[in-house]
Design a protein around this motif. Structure first.
Motif: not given
Length: 244
Positions: A31, A33, A35, A57, A61
């Motif tokens: 996944f 990590k 951003y 997450q 989000s």
């Protein structure tokens, strides 16, 4: 587990993160990590995450949702006036997410813990980098503390401490991080490829070079094999122990 590094150079910032979220004989998943929030000419921010995947997450989000919401929705990471305020916003969001998740009483707050590295620049302010803790508080990278690690950091730290130089080029710093990550990958199954790499050049206010590093990446293989050979050669060159 995971491993992420943010490195502060005179030229800018360099980030690297792994992508493993679970590790076991038959349970391996990945996944992202790393951003990024960017408005060229106005701001560039990169966030690295480690810890409970549901927590990280949810935090990301929420930040994304607020940045895309209507004008009167606050807070918004794309509107904060400084990197300090961005770090404070993320810290508040982390604290609220962990508190909400643990209110059910089935698990303590520590089970939902997450740690973040935030780095970048907002127009009119300096380039800055922060380490944000699960409690929502944070510290800033300085000349005395020029890099942050989160996750499984102990195996990759010695080379950073020994070889880091603030005047490094991005290319030299990348080589340093490759060695740091390779040492960690060889020592801990919970950290795994592919890796994500990103540069930020000071005052550019835009996203820099990006790369995803796979296990078949020729330069990664060259560094991994070369570092193993160099360590073996250095060990063999040391004087032998002699019994009295």
């Amino acid at each position: 587990m995971t491993y992420c590094v943010g490195l502060r150079l005179n030229r800018g910032l360099i980030f690297m993160s792994d992508t493993r979220t679970n590790a076991g004989v038959d349970n391996i998943s990945t996944f992202r990590k790393m951003y990024t929030w960017c408005e060229p000419g106005d701001r560039m921010m990169t966030l690295l995450s480690a810890g409970n995947l549901a927590t990280t997450q949810t935090v990301v989000s929420l930040l994304e949702e607020h940045s895309k919401a209507v004008e009167d929705r606050q807070p918004d990471i794309m509107k904060v006036p400084s990197m300090f305020e961005a770090a404070r916003l993320i810290g508040q969001t982390v604290r609220e997410v962990i508190k909400t998740a643990s209110d059910g009483g089935h698990q303590s707050e520590s089970g939902f813990g997450a740690t973040f590295i935030l780095g970048g620049q907002v127009a009119g302010g300096a380039m800055r980098m922060f380490l944000i803790y699960p409690e929502g508080n944070f510290i800033e990278a300085t000349e005395d503390n020029p890099f942050f690690q989160i996750g499984e950091h102990k195996y990759g730290k010695p080379i950073l401490v020994r070889a880091y130089d603030p005047d490094m080029s991005f290319e030299m710093a990348t080589k340093l991080l490759y060695v740091s990550f390779d040492s960690t990958l060889k020592s801990n199954l919970s950290v795994g490829l592919p890796l994500d790499l990103q540069f930020y050049e000071v005052e550019s206010l835009k996203k820099g070079y990006e790369r995803r590093i796979q296990a078949t990446d020729p330069y990664y293989r060259e560094i991994s094999d070369g570092w193993s050979d160099a360590l073996r050669s250095a060990f063999n060159s040391l004087p032998d122990f002699e019994r009295d």
